[in-house]
Design an enzyme around this catalytic site. Structure first.
Site, PDB file in Angstrom:
ATOM      1  N   LYS A  47       0.615   4.648   6.834  1.00 56.11           N
ATOM      2  CA  LYS A  47      -0.139   5.402   5.818  1.00 56.11           C
ATOM      3  C   LYS A  47       0.252   6.873   5.864  1.00 56.11           C
ATOM      4  O   LYS A  47       0.847   7.354   6.824  1.00 56.11           O
ATOM      5  CB  LYS A  47      -1.656   5.287   6.050  1.00 56.11           C
ATOM      6  CG  LYS A  47      -2.196   3.889   6.115  1.00 56.11           C
ATOM      7  CD  LYS A  47      -2.161   3.165   4.805  1.00 56.11           C
ATOM      8  CE  LYS A  47      -2.744   1.763   4.978  1.00 56.11           C
ATOM      9  NZ  LYS A  47      -2.314   0.850   3.979  1.00 56.11           N
ATOM     10  N   SER A  89       0.797  -1.225   0.000  1.00 56.56           N
ATOM     11  CA  SER A  89       0.000   0.000   0.000  1.00 56.56           C
ATOM     12  C   SER A  89       0.835   1.283   0.000  1.00 56.56           C
ATOM     13  O   SER A  89       0.329   2.341  -0.336  1.00 56.56           O
ATOM     14  CB  SER A  89      -0.957   0.021   1.192  1.00 56.56           C
ATOM     15  OG  SER A  89      -0.243   0.176   2.399  1.00 56.56           O
TER      16      SER A  89
END
Length: 192
Positions: free
Chosen positions: A98, A54
């Protein structure tokens, strides 16, 4: 005839003050080094593996990041910071890594694959692919106080704030700022 008596005199043992001082100094120095090591380990001493792709291409799957736990003790995350957190405060989950996109109190929406903050197109560094699935941000989404909206850099292959099982990240659930750590060809520093 008189027998000779053997007498053993014990010398009084004197304490060597210099030796005692050297030992005390040595113990003090070890205690200081141990305290520094404990403080360092508490604030910066945790590595977290990056699971999944990701955050590619910047942070590859299997790479580890170093968690700077002191980063947000006196400040808050800023837009585009890369943070480490456990979703919904679940301490049994693995760490997520993230990028902060939306800040507390802002309204975020993803329209035609692009991110809008309070109705303005977000200007990001570098090229980003268009987002195929806006998730909960397909409609204007108001971010709560002390909450952050996060996305992976690999937007179309990321489990992030767009999905209800992750949602926005509460400040208290943030473990710290992510710094790149690689044991292969030593690398260390902030993730850009």
């Amino acid at each position: 005839m008189r027998k000779k008596q053997l007498r053993f005199y014990e010398k009084e043992k004197k304490i060597n003050i210099r030796l005692v001082q050297k030992i005390a100094l040595w113990i003090f120095q070890i205690a200081v080094v141990a305290a520094i090591a404990i403080v360092t380990a508490f604030f910066w001493g945790q590595k977290a593996p990056v699971i999944g792709s990701s955050m590619e291409p910047g942070v590859k799957a299997g790479t580890s990041v170093w968690i700077n736990k002191a980063a947000y003790m006196l400040s808050s995350p800023e837009r585009f910071d890369v943070i480490v957190f456990k979703p919904n405060g679940n301490k049994k989950e693995y760490f997520y890594v993230k990028r902060v996109i939306g800040m507390p109190g802002e309204t975020i929406q993803i329209i035609n694959g692009q991110i809008y903050i309070d109705g303005e197109l977000l200007k990001e560094h570098g090229e980003r692919e268009l987002i195929e699935d806006p998730g909960i941000a397909s409609e204007p989404y108001k971010i709560g106080n002390e909450e952050y909206f996060v996305l992976g850099d690999n937007r179309n292959n990321s489990e992030d704030s767009r999905y209800a099982d992750i949602g926005t990240i509460k400040f208290d659930d943030i473990e710290g700022s992510a710094w790149l750590w690689s044991s292969e060809g030593f690398q260390f520093g902030r993730i850009e």
